[in-house]
Every structure is written in structure tokens, then in C-alpha cells.
Write a protein that holds these residues in place. Structure first.
Motif, PDB file in Angstrom:
ATOM      1  N   ASN A 258       1.680   6.704  -6.910  1.00  0.00           N
ATOM      2  CA  ASN A 258       0.631   7.663  -7.285  1.00  0.00           C
ATOM      3  C   ASN A 258       1.127   9.098  -7.129  1.00  0.00           C
ATOM      4  OD1 ASN A 258      -1.347   5.798  -8.007  1.00  0.00           O
ATOM      5  ND2 ASN A 258      -2.269   5.738  -5.968  1.00  0.00           N
ATOM      6  N   ALA A 259       1.784   9.373  -6.008  1.00  0.00           N
ATOM      7  CA  ALA A 259       2.268  10.726  -5.749  1.00  0.00           C
ATOM      8  C   ALA A 259       3.387  11.109  -6.713  1.00  0.00           C
ATOM      9  CB  ALA A 259       2.750  10.828  -4.297  1.00  0.00           C
ATOM     10  N   ARG A 260       4.285  10.173  -6.979  1.00  0.00           N
ATOM     11  CA  ARG A 260       5.440  10.466  -7.840  1.00  0.00           C
ATOM     12  C   ARG A 260       5.025  10.727  -9.283  1.00  0.00           C
ATOM     13  NH1 ARG A 260      10.877   8.266  -7.799  1.00  0.00           N
ATOM     14  NH2 ARG A 260      11.814   8.611  -9.840  1.00  0.00           N
ATOM     15  N   PHE A 261       4.092   9.937  -9.790  1.00  0.00           N
ATOM     16  CA  PHE A 261       3.766   9.990 -11.217  1.00  0.00           C
ATOM     17  C   PHE A 261       2.398  10.617 -11.506  1.00  0.00           C
ATOM     18  CE2 PHE A 261       6.765   6.467 -10.721  1.00  0.00           C
ATOM     19  CZ  PHE A 261       7.727   6.806 -11.673  1.00  0.00           C
ATOM     20  N   GLY A 262       1.708  11.110 -10.473  1.00  0.00           N
ATOM     21  CA  GLY A 262       0.396  11.692 -10.687  1.00  0.00           C
ATOM     22  C   GLY A 262      -0.638  10.675 -11.135  1.00  0.00           C
ATOM     23  N   LEU A 263      -0.586   9.472 -10.542  1.00  0.00           N
ATOM     24  CA  LEU A 263      -1.475   8.374 -10.926  1.00  0.00           C
ATOM     25  C   LEU A 263      -2.638   8.250  -9.945  1.00  0.00           C
ATOM     26  CD1 LEU A 263       1.344   5.753 -11.654  1.00  0.00           C
ATOM     27  CD2 LEU A 263       0.119   7.126 -13.345  1.00  0.00           C
ATOM     28  N   ARG A 264      -3.593   7.375 -10.308  1.00  0.00           N
ATOM     29  CA  ARG A 264      -4.701   7.035  -9.408  1.00  0.00           C
ATOM     30  C   ARG A 264      -4.867   5.525  -9.361  1.00  0.00           C
ATOM     31  NH1 ARG A 264      -9.397  11.520 -10.901  1.00  0.00           N
ATOM     32  NH2 ARG A 264      -8.189  13.382 -10.299  1.00  0.00           N
ATOM     33  N   LEU A 265      -3.788   4.840  -9.037  1.00  0.00           N
ATOM     34  CA  LEU A 265      -3.832   3.383  -8.954  1.00  0.00           C
ATOM     35  C   LEU A 265      -4.569   2.992  -7.680  1.00  0.00           C
ATOM     36  CD1 LEU A 265      -0.085   2.739  -9.920  1.00  0.00           C
ATOM     37  CD2 LEU A 265      -2.069   2.812 -11.454  1.00  0.00           C
ATOM     38  N   ALA A 266      -5.738   2.378  -7.844  1.00  0.00           N
ATOM     39  CA  ALA A 266      -6.617   2.148  -6.698  1.00  0.00           C
ATOM     40  C   ALA A 266      -6.366   0.829  -5.992  1.00  0.00           C
ATOM     41  CB  ALA A 266      -8.079   2.218  -7.151  1.00  0.00           C
ATOM     42  N   ASP A 267      -5.768  -0.138  -6.696  1.00  0.00           N
ATOM     43  CA  ASP A 267      -5.615  -1.471  -6.103  1.00  0.00           C
ATOM     44  C   ASP A 267      -4.446  -2.195  -6.764  1.00  0.00           C
ATOM     45  OD1 ASP A 267      -6.587  -2.176  -8.628  1.00  0.00           O
ATOM     46  OD2 ASP A 267      -8.599  -2.620  -7.894  1.00  0.00           O
ATOM     47  N   TYR A 268      -4.273  -3.456  -6.349  1.00  0.00           N
ATOM     48  CA  TYR A 268      -3.132  -4.215  -6.868  1.00  0.00           C
ATOM     49  C   TYR A 268      -3.225  -4.404  -8.374  1.00  0.00           C
ATOM     50  CZ  TYR A 268       0.429  -7.727  -7.564  1.00  0.00           C
ATOM     51  OH  TYR A 268       1.547  -8.395  -8.020  1.00  0.00           O
ATOM     52  N   ASP A 269      -4.400  -4.723  -8.881  1.00  0.00           N
ATOM     53  CA  ASP A 269      -4.526  -4.972 -10.323  1.00  0.00           C
ATOM     54  C   ASP A 269      -4.106  -3.746 -11.124  1.00  0.00           C
ATOM     55  OD1 ASP A 269      -5.385  -7.528  -9.873  1.00  0.00           O
ATOM     56  OD2 ASP A 269      -7.525  -7.065 -10.076  1.00  0.00           O
ATOM     57  N   ALA A 270      -4.496  -2.573 -10.660  1.00  0.00           N
ATOM     58  CA  ALA A 270      -4.103  -1.342 -11.352  1.00  0.00           C
ATOM     59  C   ALA A 270      -2.589  -1.129 -11.255  1.00  0.00           C
ATOM     60  CB  ALA A 270      -4.850  -0.148 -10.766  1.00  0.00           C
ATOM     61  N   LEU A 271      -2.017  -1.454 -10.097  1.00  0.00           N
ATOM     62  CA  LEU A 271      -0.569  -1.340  -9.924  1.00  0.00           C
ATOM     63  C   LEU A 271       0.161  -2.292 -10.855  1.00  0.00           C
ATOM     64  CD1 LEU A 271       1.839  -0.140  -8.330  1.00  0.00           C
ATOM     65  CD2 LEU A 271       1.502  -1.985  -6.654  1.00  0.00           C
TER      66      LEU A 271
ATOM     67  N   THR B 166       0.833  -1.204   0.000  1.00  0.00           N
ATOM     68  CA  THR B 166       0.000   0.000   0.000  1.00  0.00           C
ATOM     69  C   THR B 166       0.866   1.253   0.000  1.00  0.00           C
ATOM     70  OG1 THR B 166      -1.852  -1.113   1.098  1.00  0.00           O
ATOM     71  CG2 THR B 166      -1.728   1.280   1.310  1.00  0.00           C
ATOM     72  N   ALA B 167       1.911   1.262   0.804  1.00  0.00           N
ATOM     73  CA  ALA B 167       2.814   2.418   0.845  1.00  0.00           C
ATOM     74  C   ALA B 167       3.467   2.647  -0.514  1.00  0.00           C
ATOM     75  CB  ALA B 167       3.874   2.218   1.918  1.00  0.00           C
ATOM     76  N   PHE B 168       3.867   1.566  -1.182  1.00  0.00           N
ATOM     77  CA  PHE B 168       4.508   1.681  -2.491  1.00  0.00           C
ATOM     78  C   PHE B 168       3.528   2.228  -3.521  1.00  0.00           C
ATOM     79  CE2 PHE B 168       5.613  -0.110  -6.647  1.00  0.00           C
ATOM     80  CZ  PHE B 168       6.947   0.261  -6.767  1.00  0.00           C
ATOM     81  N   ARG B 169       2.313   1.703  -3.516  1.00  0.00           N
ATOM     82  CA  ARG B 169       1.316   2.152  -4.493  1.00  0.00           C
ATOM     83  C   ARG B 169       1.005   3.638  -4.292  1.00  0.00           C
ATOM     84  NH1 ARG B 169      -3.968   2.341  -3.793  1.00  0.00           N
ATOM     85  NH2 ARG B 169      -3.937   0.842  -2.054  1.00  0.00           N
ATOM     86  N   GLU B 170       0.854   4.053  -3.039  1.00  0.00           N
ATOM     87  CA  GLU B 170       0.560   5.453  -2.774  1.00  0.00           C
ATOM     88  C   GLU B 170       1.738   6.348  -3.159  1.00  0.00           C
ATOM     89  OE1 GLU B 170      -0.569   5.392   1.324  1.00  0.00           O
ATOM     90  OE2 GLU B 170      -2.643   4.756   0.895  1.00  0.00           O
ATOM     91  N   ALA B 171       2.950   5.853  -2.939  1.00  0.00           N
ATOM     92  CA  ALA B 171       4.131   6.636  -3.318  1.00  0.00           C
ATOM     93  C   ALA B 171       4.236   6.756  -4.835  1.00  0.00           C
ATOM     94  CB  ALA B 171       5.387   5.992  -2.741  1.00  0.00           C
TER      95      ALA B 171
END
Length: 649
Positions: free
Chosen positions: A26-39, A19-24
């Protein structure tokens, strides 16, 4: 009712590295990855961004360079981080916890090393290896147990930019020569002896024989395990470990930073069809892939205490030891997993606050067959995750884990191999565990199931492929200068696509089921059947301890032949044969039902514990088995040759 066996709590998901990686991201690249599949989608669609961000997020020590990927549309041929410089050992020692490792040698030996002690040992070994002429690109080999000095010697080797290769001391002489003889090491480490099932097994005689065929070895270093004063007079170029280190004082090790694809490890194929292939893995790809799997897929954090039951002849040893880079304390074990009373690994888990318990599907099956219920005898309060590999983990094994080991547990069946020194499909600590399913594809790995004509399929069995390059692809094979053997191994079936050789299916949950090796798939009447489907049914029967299944060429077709090992004192009779056939017919299909069922007392397996269907198939057909030294129990093959039962309809 279609419900998962386990689901992580909201608190556990929120606190996870994933979760921390996905949120980071999102912040770094301006993404909206909501879950693992999107990641996962992002990690394969934007693979350069994913792997470069992982380097930064994980705090990899070294210079990544300006380019992430060149020739990114070529497999093989893609070049990851072509200008990077790093050192694998530097990253592991920098990340190690204050207590770097704990070691149990069955119930005979218990030791622990601090980070300072490990660093000192690596420094002294580094100096000793350098004095022996070891430098960038040279090879160091280990015929060693999974003990602290093995880890230190590997780190010292890597610190110099040299290349490490290991196998376990239960290997026979020819098996060692077939491996190390190809790579011409300068130094060989071996123990005086090792413990197994409470008995000491001397290695010095085998080491002396091995050294006759390793003329490049200048020092054969004997590491004390059972007898600190073992006589080495019969070992050519033998030197005691303490004498090897004596001239070299404690100091801080230096680190030779090497290119991303510099050879770090040489691992070996099983070698059951000839001399083992020497698979060369790079420093950067190995480190980055392992760190990703440890932190994101296993949720390992600083202070965690991972364990894997493995020998130094299996890639899971290489995988485990990289855990130092994530701030973990390694729990090392050598010997029988059942010594002395079947409970030692669970004793270890409780005594040393184990957080990740890594093992094989075969071990879990053996626990169940043996009637062990660790949940009744042990606390296991610290164990958050259990990983299983080596062969498919059957649905019933999932049930057993949650019933008899622990209920609140992330059970991750994982699969990959020596070929990539990591996993293609593995766990997701933020997702549910479904019965009989591997949870997910690894981040950054474009895994698919392909039909015979090369199209992605879902809900049916196909070939496990990876359609895009990834950093832990091997550099190549040793002594394969034009890459022909490498290309033949993975890229002949589908152009520019990695074909792994596993028979796999994607499920409705997005999980994965592996049915065994695709080269061992049965084809009666042209219908493809995975052997794991048959094992799942047969090994649930209380009379059967183990089974192996092959396709026998017969009357212009292939017929299914099943060999079974029964409980002690039982004999295969018509009633049991009928029970076996009915179970397979009712739960699989009529085509799965074996034409012949034959009782044996042992099944041949590789030294990493995998049953060898191809060797049995060759024995049944009277074909030569090219390299029995690759087997832990080659004598078992005698039971499959010339069987009268297989000479008639």
C-alpha cells in the motif's frame, strides 16, 4: 451452524508477515488494499508489480534487471526477469539461521549443524564437485535419504550453477535408472544404507546396479549413515564421502550467479504410465515462489523451525529446504513416521520446538485410524501451523486435527505439485479455517475452476486452471527441444491457459475443495464424480482402513468399482457391503454408489504415498502397466487383475 473451526486472533493477524507485506505494498504503490482478497486481486491484475515488489520485500540477493516480464500474454512463452542474475544457494546460505538444521533418523541418529558447519560442508563439496568436472549446466544426482549431507550436496551443486536431481533410496533400480538415465549426471551421491522401521536397508548393491546404466557418472560418492566404514569394492566408481572431500579444505563457498530461468532442479512425474517426465525448474522462479509461500502463506519468520515429513523423491523436500532463505532452522527427518511406537514426529515437535508441522493427508488419516491423540500425550506448544498435502484432506480429518492434535492451530490443506514445485491453493494465516476447505489461491496465481466449455464457475466442480503466467512454471521438460511434450501436458485443453488436471470447486467462503485428479474422475451415465467424495464416506467406517475407486468399462457405460482394505481379521460380507452402499447413497448420491465392492489386502501407491487409481484401472481392464518401478508396492497390482467379481453384472 456455519462457523469456522479456527480463527486467528487479532494480535496474530496484526503481527503476520502477510499484514506487513500488504501494508508495505500500500505504501509503495499508493494503494488501499484492505484485506487478502484485495491483495490477491492486485497480485494477479498487476503481476509485474507484485513479483518485483516481492523480490525487494523478501531481500532476494542478486540483480533483478530492468524488465520483470516479457511476452506476458503467452503461456508457455512468458519470460520472467529476463535480465536477472542470482544464485539459489547463495540466498539460502545467506538467510540460514545460526542453527541451520537438526536431523533425526528415526530414533537411531540425531545430529545438528550450525550455519558455519553447513557453509563449510557446502564449500568442501563445491570444491570436490568442481574437481570432478562439474560446472554450469551439468547434472548431479542423489539417491539419498533426507539427511544433512543431501542438503549440503544440493547447495554445492546449485552454487556452481549445476542442476540437482534426487530420489529416495527406497526406489528400485529400474525406477532410478528411468529417472537419472535420462539426465546423464556426472556425480551420484548414495548412502551405505538407510533406516526404516528400525531396520537398516543396504543401498550399495542397488547403487552398483544403477551405475551400470549411468555411464556418465565419474564419481559415485557413498555418504556414511549406518556404517561409516562400508565396503565399496563392488560399487563401480565408488568413493567414500570422506575421501571425496579430503583434498579440499574449509573455505567460504563461491557462487555462480545464473539467469532467472537457469535449470536448478529436475523433478519427475510419477511415471505410472511410462518413463517419468523430467520436469525442469528454474532457479529464480523456485526461490521466489517458495519464499512467497513460506513467509506470506505459512508466516515463517527468522528463528522458526519448519518440518515436513518427506523423502528426497517428493517435491516437498525441495520446498522445505528453501526455508533456509527465510532465516529458519530446518528440521529434517528420515525413516518411518511411526517408528518405533507411532509418536516419533510429535516427540520431535516437542523436543525441537517445531513451529510448522508439514505432512500428508494419508498420515493424518492413519493417526486417526490408529487411535492416536497427540493432544493428550504431547505439549505441541511451539506448533503454530500444520500443513497437509498429497491428497485431499477430508472434512472429518479437519475435525480430528482440532479434536486430537491441537485446537489453536492454523491448519492449511495445500495443493499444487511437482509440475510447479509449489502450490496453487494453500493457507492464509490471517483468515478462518473452514471445515473441509483449502483456504485460498496463492498470491500471484490466477487460479480458477473452469467448466468443460472453458468458463469460470463457482459452486460446482470444474477443472483447476491458471489463466495467467507465473514464475514457477517449469522451464520445460528434459529432452523436449521443441516443447511439444510440455505444451501437450498443460496447454492442450484450453489455449494459453494452464490446465493442472485436478477436479476442483470454489466454495461460498471463497475456499477450495479438490475432488481428486480429473483424469481419474468417474463418469457413470455421463455424470462426473470425484473419487475423493467416495473416499470421504467410506474411510469414516471403522471397518475400513483404506479404499480405492475406479470406473470400469461395462456394457457400453462406466460402472463404479470400489476396492477396500479392511481391519485385520475382517472379511467383506453382505452386511458390510450394504452399510458401505447406504452411507455413500445417503451422503453423496445414488450415482456414487459402487456397482461392485471388492476386498483387497493392499493398494498400490507411488513412492510419495499417493494411491494410483490409473494403474488400478489399467490392471482391472487387463491393460499393461508401463512402469511398475514407479510404485512403492507394485506387487499389490496382482490383486486387481483377473478378478472374477468384475467379470459379471
Amino acid at each position: 451452524m456455519d462457523t469456522p473451526l479456527w480463527r486467528p486472533s487479532d494480535e496474530r493477524v496484526a503481527a503476520s508477515n502477510l499484514t506487513a507485506f500488504r501494508e508495505a505494498a500500500n505504501a509503495r504503490f499508493g494503494l488501499r488494499l484492505a484485506d487478502y482478497d484485495a491483495l490477491w486481486d492486485w497480485s494477479v491484475a498487476r503481476k509485474e508489480d507484485f513479483w518485483r515488489f516481492l523480490w525487494d520485500w523478501a531481500g532476494i540477493t542478486g540483480e533483478p534487471g530492468s524488465d520483470v516480464l516479457r511476452d506476458g500474454d503467452r503461456m508457455p512463452g512468458a519470460q520472467w526477469f529476463p535480465d536477472a542474475r542470482l544464485n539459489y544457494a547463495e540466498n539460502l546460505l545467506a538467510g540460514a539461521a545460526d542453527e541451520a538444521l537438526v536431523f533425526w533418523g528415526e530414533d537411531k541418529v540425531k545430529r545438528r549443524w550450525s550455519k558455519a558447519e553447513l557453509t563449510t560442508e557446502v564449500s568442501r563439496l563445491q570444491q570436490a564437485l568442481k574437481a570432478a568436472g562439474v560446472g554450469v549446466g551439468d547434472r548431479v544426482a542423489a539417491y539419498m535419504p533426507n539427511m544433512p549431507e543431501t542438503l549440503a550436496a544440493m547447495l554445492a551443486t546449485a552454487s556452481l550453477g549445476a542442476t540437482w536431481s534426487s530420489c529416495s533410496p527406497d526406489f528400485g533400480v529400474q525406477g532410478v535408472v528411468d529417472r537419472f538415465g535420462q539426465i546423464e549426471p556426472k556425480v551420484l551421491f548414495f548412502p551405505d544404507a538407510y533406516w526404516y522401521n528400525g531396520k537398516a536397508h543396504d543401498v550399495r548393491g542397488k547403487a552398483a546396479e544403477v551405475l551400470k546404466d549411468l555411464p556418465t557418472v565419474v564419481h559415485a560418492v557413498c555418504v556414511p549413515y549406518v556404517d561409516p566404514d562400508a565396503d565399496l569394492s563392488a560399487v563401480p566408481r565408488g568413493i567414500a564421502y570422506r575421501d571425496f572431500l579430503a583434498p579440499h579444505p574449509a573455505a567460504q563457498p563461491a557462487f555462480e550467479r545464473v539467469p532467472f530461468n537457469h535449470p536448478l532442479f529436475i523433478l519427475y512425474s510419477s511415471g505410472t504410465t511410462g518413463k517419468p517426465k523430467c520436469i525442469v525448474h528454474g532457479a529464480g522462479g523456485t526461490l521466489l515462489q517458495h519464499v512467497k509461500e513460506h513467509r506470506l502463506h505459512c508466516d515463517l519468520k527468522p528463528g522458526d523451525r519448519p518440518f515436513y515429513f518427506t523423502t528426497c523423491g517428493w517435491m516437498m523436500w525441495n520446498w522445505l529446504v528453501t526455508g533456509l532463505a527465510s532465516g529458519c532452522t530446518l528440521l529434517l527427518y528420515d525413516g518411518s513416521p511411526f517408528a518405533p511406537d507411532g509418536n516419533i514426529l510429535f516427540d520431535y515437535a516437542d523436543a525441537e520446538r517445531m513451529t510448522l508441522f508439514g505432512t500428508s493427508a494419508k498420515y493424518i488419516q492413519s493417526l486417526e485410524k490408529g487411535g492416536l491423540e497427540p493432544a493428550r500425550t504431547h505439549s505441541l506448544a511451539s506448533v503454530r501451523a500444520l500443513t497437509s498435502t498429497g491428497s485431499p484432506l477430508m472434512p472429518e480429518n479437519f475435525d480430528y486435527v482440532y479434536r486430537a492434535i491441537k485446537q489453536d492451530l492454523h491448519l492449511a490443506s495445500i495443493s499444487g505439485g511437482t509440475d510447479i514445485v509449489s502450490c496453487f491453493v494453500l493457507g492464509n494465516p490471517t483468515a478462518p479455517v473452514w471445515r473441509g476447505e483449502i483456504q485460498t489461491r496463492g498470491l500471484g496465481l490466477a487460479v480458477e475452476s473452469f467448466s468443460d466449455d472453458g468458463h469460470p464457475i463457482r459452486g460446482e466442480k470444474g477443472e483447476l486452471v491458471c489463466t495467467r503466467p507465473f514464475p514457477s512454471m517449469p522451464i520445460g521438460f528434459w529432452s523436449d527441444p521443441d516443447g511439444r511434450k510440455y505444451r501437450s501436458a498443460y496447454f492442450e485443453r484450453f489455449d494459453n491457459i494452464w490446465t493442472h488436471g485436478d477436479f476442483i470447486e470454489q466454495t461460498a467462503h471463497g475456499g477450495w475443495v479438490i475432488y481428486g485428479r480429473s483424469d481419474a474422475v468417474l463418469n457413470p451415465g455421463g455424470v462426473r464424480i470425484g473419487t475423493a467424495e467416495i473416499y470421504r464416506q467410506v474411510e469414516q467406517l471403522p471397518e475400513i482402513m483404506e479404499a480405492i475407486c475406479i470406473g470400469q468399462e461395462w456394457d457400453g457405460d462406466v460402472r463404479v468399482v470400489l476396492f477396500v482394505v479392511l481391519r485385520e481379521g475382517l472379511t467383506l460380507d453382505k452386511a458390510l457391503e450394504d452399510t458401505i452402499r447406504k452411507r455413500i447413497r445417503d451422503n453423496c448420491s445414488p450415482r456414487h454408489v459402487p456397482a461392485k465392492i471388492v476386498q483387497v489386502t493392499d493398494i498400490p501407491r507411488t513412492r510419495s504415498g499417493k494411491i494410483t487409481e490409473l494403474a488400478v484401472r489399467d490392471a482391472v481392464h487387463g491393460r499393461p502397466i508401463k512402469n511398475t518401478e514407479a510404485l512403492a508396492n507394485p506387487q499389490a497390482l496382482e490383486q486387481f487383475t483377473g478378478r472374477a467379481e468384475l467379470a459379471s453384472s
